[in-house]
Design an enzyme around this catalytic site. Structure first.
Site, mmCIF file in Angstrom:
data_model
loop_
_atom_site.group_PDB
_atom_site.id
_atom_site.type_symbol
_atom_site.label_atom_id
_atom_site.label_comp_id
_atom_site.label_asym_id
_atom_site.label_seq_id
_atom_site.Cartn_x
_atom_site.Cartn_y
_atom_site.Cartn_z
ATOM 1 N N HIS A 17 0.843 -1.206 0.000
ATOM 2 C CA HIS A 17 0.000 0.000 0.000
ATOM 3 C C HIS A 17 0.877 1.256 0.000
ATOM 4 O O HIS A 17 0.627 2.204 -0.726
ATOM 5 C CB HIS A 17 -0.888 0.052 1.260
ATOM 6 C CG HIS A 17 -1.901 -1.038 1.374
ATOM 7 N ND1 HIS A 17 -2.068 -1.781 2.519
ATOM 8 C CD2 HIS A 17 -2.826 -1.501 0.501
ATOM 9 C CE1 HIS A 17 -3.046 -2.645 2.344
ATOM 10 N NE2 HIS A 17 -3.527 -2.510 1.136
ATOM 11 N N LYS A 41 -17.602 -6.230 6.724
ATOM 12 C CA LYS A 41 -16.381 -6.945 7.097
ATOM 13 C C LYS A 41 -16.103 -6.736 8.587
ATOM 14 O O LYS A 41 -16.493 -5.724 9.147
ATOM 15 C CB LYS A 41 -15.176 -6.395 6.314
ATOM 16 C CG LYS A 41 -15.125 -6.817 4.856
ATOM 17 C CD LYS A 41 -13.815 -6.359 4.235
ATOM 18 C CE LYS A 41 -13.765 -6.653 2.742
ATOM 19 N NZ LYS A 41 -12.559 -6.061 2.109
ATOM 20 N N ARG A 90 -1.884 -6.312 -8.198
ATOM 21 C CA ARG A 90 -0.753 -7.190 -7.905
ATOM 22 C C ARG A 90 -0.575 -8.264 -8.975
ATOM 23 O O ARG A 90 0.509 -8.507 -9.455
ATOM 24 C CB ARG A 90 -0.945 -7.885 -6.547
ATOM 25 C CG ARG A 90 -0.668 -6.998 -5.384
ATOM 26 C CD ARG A 90 -1.255 -7.540 -4.132
ATOM 27 N NE ARG A 90 -2.706 -7.477 -4.194
ATOM 28 C CZ ARG A 90 -3.516 -7.651 -3.166
ATOM 29 N NH1 ARG A 90 -3.009 -7.946 -1.996
ATOM 30 N NH2 ARG A 90 -4.812 -7.543 -3.309
ATOM 31 N N SER A 129 -2.954 -7.775 3.029
ATOM 32 C CA SER A 129 -3.281 -7.567 4.448
ATOM 33 C C SER A 129 -3.730 -8.872 5.085
ATOM 34 O O SER A 129 -3.374 -9.164 6.234
ATOM 35 C CB SER A 129 -4.402 -6.528 4.585
ATOM 36 O OG SER A 129 -3.985 -5.284 4.096
HETATM 37 P P1 ADP Z 1 -9.664 -3.662 -0.413
HETATM 38 O O1 ADP Z 1 -9.727 -2.175 -0.548
HETATM 39 O O2 ADP Z 1 -9.894 -4.368 -1.718
HETATM 40 O O3 ADP Z 1 -10.463 -4.210 0.731
HETATM 41 P P2 ADP Z 1 -6.897 -3.422 0.464
HETATM 42 O O4 ADP Z 1 -7.121 -2.365 1.466
HETATM 43 O O5 ADP Z 1 -5.998 -4.534 0.889
HETATM 44 O O6 ADP Z 1 -8.190 -4.107 -0.078
HETATM 45 O O7 ADP Z 1 -6.259 -2.795 -0.835
HETATM 46 C C1 ADP Z 1 -6.531 -1.511 -1.302
HETATM 47 C C2 ADP Z 1 -5.925 -1.393 -2.690
HETATM 48 O O8 ADP Z 1 -4.511 -1.597 -2.617
HETATM 49 C C3 ADP Z 1 -6.444 -2.423 -3.703
HETATM 50 O O9 ADP Z 1 -6.501 -1.806 -4.976
HETATM 51 C C4 ADP Z 1 -5.390 -3.486 -3.701
HETATM 52 O O10 ADP Z 1 -5.341 -4.188 -4.938
HETATM 53 C C5 ADP Z 1 -4.138 -2.648 -3.483
HETATM 54 N N1 ADP Z 1 -3.083 -3.438 -2.872
HETATM 55 C C6 ADP Z 1 -3.146 -4.262 -1.807
HETATM 56 N N2 ADP Z 1 -1.960 -4.840 -1.539
HETATM 57 C C7 ADP Z 1 -1.107 -4.363 -2.484
HETATM 58 C C8 ADP Z 1 0.283 -4.601 -2.785
HETATM 59 N N3 ADP Z 1 1.012 -5.467 -2.082
HETATM 60 N N4 ADP Z 1 0.828 -3.947 -3.830
HETATM 61 C C9 ADP Z 1 0.074 -3.090 -4.560
HETATM 62 N N5 ADP Z 1 -1.230 -2.849 -4.351
HETATM 63 C C10 ADP Z 1 -1.813 -3.462 -3.327
#
Ligand code: ADP
Length: 161
Positions: A17, A41, A90, A129
């Site tokens: 992130h 969630k 990813r 996460s």
């Molecule tokens: P969501 O919003 O789908 O519940 P997350 O908070 O984990 O999930 O992810 C927010 C955004 O960051 C999503 O677009 C996800 O694809 C991206 N993301 C999560 N992990 C990574 C990573 N390791 N590298 C790049 N982008 C990521």
């Protein structure tokens, strides 16, 4: 003034992130990272905790601000005047889900909200996460996945010393 929003759960924030935040903040004049308060969630961290973690992680980035929102992203974006949403990709497995969300947001917003994808740095492409939480819940090492102070907070949640 070009501004964008990076919405997500960030439960917890990972180096993946953070990499997306840094890169988006280089492209846009202003970036708002916004934690989604999703009632469907059960998160490990409250919205307030996640906002605080993000604020600490981005304190050296002057054009980044941190907020939270609930409800539809398009409504929040319209209210705040954002026209670009940032999401990270990813692997191909992210693509189908992200494409669907992007197209839905475009349709619901009548073309007002576009989505811009930044591809994950290969170094972080394995990071999620949920993976971090699973490793930490068994006492595994998450030091390569999240900043140290985030790791401490995650272990605290699982009562791991
Ligand atoms: P969501 O919003 O789908 O519940 P997350 O908070 O984990 O999930 O992810 C927010 C955004 O960051 C999503 O677009 C996800 O694809 C991206 N993301 C999560 N992990 C990574 C990573 N390791 N590298 C790049 N982008 C990521």
């Amino acid at each position: 003034m070009k501004k964008a929003i990076y919405p997500g759960s960030f439960d917890p924030l990972t180096y993946g992130h953070l990499d997306i935040i840094r890169r988006a903040a280089d492209i846009f004049d202003n970036l708002t990272v916004s934690v989604l308060d999703n009632h469907t969630k059960t998160p490990l961290f409250s919205v307030e905790e996640r906002v605080n973690i993000l604020k600490e992680a981005t304190k050296d980035m002057p054009n980044v601000r941190v907020e939270s929102f609930s409800g539809l992203l398009i409504d929040y974006a319209k209210e705040k005047g954002y026209h670009v949403s940032i999401r990270g990709l990813r692997a191909i497995t992210d693509f189908e889900y992200e494409l669907q969300i992007a197209q839905t947001n475009k349709m619901l917003s009548h073309g007002e909200l576009d989505t811009m994808f930044l591809t994950s740095d290969v170094e972080f492409s394995y990071l999620s996460s949920s993976g971090v939480k699973e490793i930490a819940s068994f006492g595994g090492d998450i030091s390569q996945c999240v900043p140290d102070y985030v790791a401490r907070l995650v272990y605290d949640k699982y009562n791991i010393k």
